[in-house]
Design an enzyme around this catalytic site. Structure first.
Site, PDB file in Angstrom:
ATOM      1  N   ASP A 154     -45.895  69.911  -1.154  1.00  0.00           N
ATOM      2  CA  ASP A 154     -46.625  70.078   0.254  1.00  0.00           C
ATOM      3  C   ASP A 154     -45.746  71.360   0.826  1.00  0.00           C
ATOM      4  O   ASP A 154     -44.983  70.781   1.978  1.00  0.00           O
ATOM      5  CB  ASP A 154     -46.731  68.825   0.989  1.00  0.00           C
ATOM      6  CG  ASP A 154     -47.168  69.099   2.395  1.00  0.00           C
ATOM      7  OD1 ASP A 154     -47.122  68.356   3.255  1.00  0.00           O
ATOM      8  OD2 ASP A 154     -47.994  70.159   2.524  1.00  0.00           O
ATOM      9  N   THR A 156     -44.437  74.979   2.642  1.00  0.00           N
ATOM     10  CA  THR A 156     -45.163  76.047   3.617  1.00  0.00           C
ATOM     11  C   THR A 156     -45.744  77.245   2.718  1.00  0.00           C
ATOM     12  O   THR A 156     -45.652  77.230   1.122  1.00  0.00           O
ATOM     13  CB  THR A 156     -43.993  76.742   4.329  1.00  0.00           C
ATOM     14  OG1 THR A 156     -42.756  76.790   3.574  1.00  0.00           O
ATOM     15  CG2 THR A 156     -43.552  75.822   5.573  1.00  0.00           C
ATOM     16  N   PRO A 161     -38.197  79.850   3.411  1.00  0.00           N
ATOM     17  CA  PRO A 161     -37.665  78.621   2.501  1.00  0.00           C
ATOM     18  C   PRO A 161     -38.744  78.208   1.597  1.00  0.00           C
ATOM     19  O   PRO A 161     -38.554  77.648   0.551  1.00  0.00           O
ATOM     20  CB  PRO A 161     -37.274  77.664   3.452  1.00  0.00           C
ATOM     21  CG  PRO A 161     -38.331  77.887   4.734  1.00  0.00           C
ATOM     22  CD  PRO A 161     -38.253  79.379   4.867  1.00  0.00           C
TER      23      PRO A 161
HETATM   24  N1  SAM Z   1     -49.816  71.936   4.812  1.00  0.00           N
HETATM   25  C1  SAM Z   1     -48.895  72.727   5.142  1.00  0.00           C
HETATM   26  C2  SAM Z   1     -49.438  73.987   4.568  1.00  0.00           C
HETATM   27  O1  SAM Z   1     -50.086  73.895   3.810  1.00  0.00           O
HETATM   28  O2  SAM Z   1     -48.975  75.333   4.796  1.00  0.00           O
HETATM   29  C3  SAM Z   1     -47.414  72.446   4.894  1.00  0.00           C
HETATM   30  C4  SAM Z   1     -47.128  71.503   5.813  1.00  0.00           C
HETATM   31  S1  SAM Z   1     -45.521  70.767   5.539  1.00  0.00           S
HETATM   32  C5  SAM Z   1     -44.941  70.830   7.229  1.00  0.00           C
HETATM   33  C6  SAM Z   1     -44.349  71.991   5.014  1.00  0.00           C
HETATM   34  C7  SAM Z   1     -43.114  71.526   4.949  1.00  0.00           C
HETATM   35  O3  SAM Z   1     -42.300  72.394   3.659  1.00  0.00           O
HETATM   36  C8  SAM Z   1     -42.180  72.121   6.080  1.00  0.00           C
HETATM   37  O4  SAM Z   1     -41.622  70.831   6.489  1.00  0.00           O
HETATM   38  C9  SAM Z   1     -40.973  72.855   5.468  1.00  0.00           C
HETATM   39  O5  SAM Z   1     -39.782  72.760   6.010  1.00  0.00           O
HETATM   40  C10 SAM Z   1     -40.852  72.546   4.132  1.00  0.00           C
HETATM   41  N2  SAM Z   1     -40.336  73.244   3.165  1.00  0.00           N
HETATM   42  C11 SAM Z   1     -40.241  74.469   3.162  1.00  0.00           C
HETATM   43  N3  SAM Z   1     -39.591  75.082   2.170  1.00  0.00           N
HETATM   44  C12 SAM Z   1     -39.001  74.031   1.672  1.00  0.00           C
HETATM   45  C13 SAM Z   1     -38.012  73.772   0.296  1.00  0.00           C
HETATM   46  N4  SAM Z   1     -37.494  75.060  -0.248  1.00  0.00           N
HETATM   47  N5  SAM Z   1     -37.696  72.681   0.121  1.00  0.00           N
HETATM   48  C14 SAM Z   1     -38.156  71.400   0.666  1.00  0.00           C
HETATM   49  N6  SAM Z   1     -39.106  71.575   1.701  1.00  0.00           N
HETATM   50  C15 SAM Z   1     -39.373  72.881   1.981  1.00  0.00           C
END
Ligand code: SAM
Length: 283
Positions: A154, A156, A161
């Protein structure tokens, strides 16, 4: 009156009125905003992109959790990559699993979601089955030796990142964390405006899974129609699981849903032609 303007696409954008701003901050990894909109409720955005809203989060979270978990049927260990808002965790913990590890890169997202989007996690961050790891998901799947029956990415979008979570290295390493016959599901953008994401994911995941495909669902605040979810497994029977079996598992589970049901589960693997065409171009 202030408006949030999404910056995901060049020539088109959606705007949400900010009726109350709860939090805005540049974290170590991304620009986080949480605000209230009269029609959508609380909204979280990261780096100018809508992540989740109280109004429609149930569609996305239910489809990313219940499709792989009801198809698998006896998952005990689940891995969530990302998911800092807590909605994915909430739905996973509705199942009789024994353990869930969530690997989220940004502690501030978790903290602000607990404070300003409490209905998303609904107390799930206090569940004793949870092992919350604040780390880059790529490092975790590469360095840990844990095995999981279901892996849910799930993340970004593939910018900042989140980019590494759409790489072939990530899919290869995540596959090594998947137990025999396990299933991996990943968020894969909105193909109407992001067809390349569909094609590249197909090309990058295909070497590692016997059965690779996509399923989809409409998430109203993810601009552009259907959201696509990648599905990868070496168990080629899981995708086409019998509807009666699904109905039995769903009824027995007693899990309440607002979008997911066995019928929409089976139907979600029937893709619109423009997605089929995009995938044919990837072959
Ligand atoms: N539903 C959303 C979408 O489809 O765009 C995603 C929601 S969720 C909030 C996305 C999460 O991924 C964020 O909390 C972000 O900090 C996390 N994230 C981004 N890159 C990451 C990585 N390399 N490792 C772990 N978490 C990551």
């Amino acid at each position: 009156m202030k408006y949030f303007k999404e910056t995901l696409y060049d020539s088109i954008c959606q705007e949400f009125r900010i009726d109350k701003l709860y939090f805005e901050h540049k974290t170590d990894f991304q620009h986080l905003i949480v605000f209230h909109n009269a029609q959508l409720g609380r909204v979280m955005t990261l780096d100018g992109v809508v992540q989740t809203t109280e109004a429609d989060e149930f569609i996305y979270h239910e489809m990313m959790v219940h499709v792989p978990l009801f198809a698998h049927g006896s998952a005990k260990r689940v891995l969530i990559i990302g998911g800092g808002d807590g909605g994915m965790l909430r739905e996973v913990l509705k199942h009789p699993i024994e353990h869930v590890t969530q690997v989220e890169i940004d502690q501030t997202v978790v903290d602000m979601a607990k404070e300003y989007l409490p209905n998303h996690s609904a107390g799930s961050y206090d569940d004793p089955r949870l092992n919350l790891v604040i780390a880059d998901g790529m490092d975790y799947v590469r360095e840990s030796n844990g095995q999981f029956d279901v892996i849910i990415s799930d993340s970004t979008d593939p910018i900042g990142p989140g980019e590494i979570l759409f790489s072939e290295n990530f899919y290869a390493a995540a596959k090594r964390r998947l137990s025999e016959g396990g299933v991996m599901a990943t968020q894969n953008g909105v193909p109407f405006f992001q067809p390349d994401e569909l094609r590249t994911t197909w090309q990058r995941m295909a070497p590692y899974f016997e059965d690779l495909c996509f399923y989809c669902a409409p998430v109203p605040t993810y601009y552009g129609g259907f959201m696509a979810f990648a599905w990868g497994s070496d168990n080629t029977c899981l995708r086409g699981i019998n509807l009666q079996v699904l109905q039995g598992r769903f009824a027995e589970s007693g899990i309440a849903t607002r979008y997911y049901n066995p019928g929409i589960h089976s139907a979600s693997f029937a893709l619109p032609q423009y997605m089929v065409d995009a995938l044919n171009e990837a072959n």
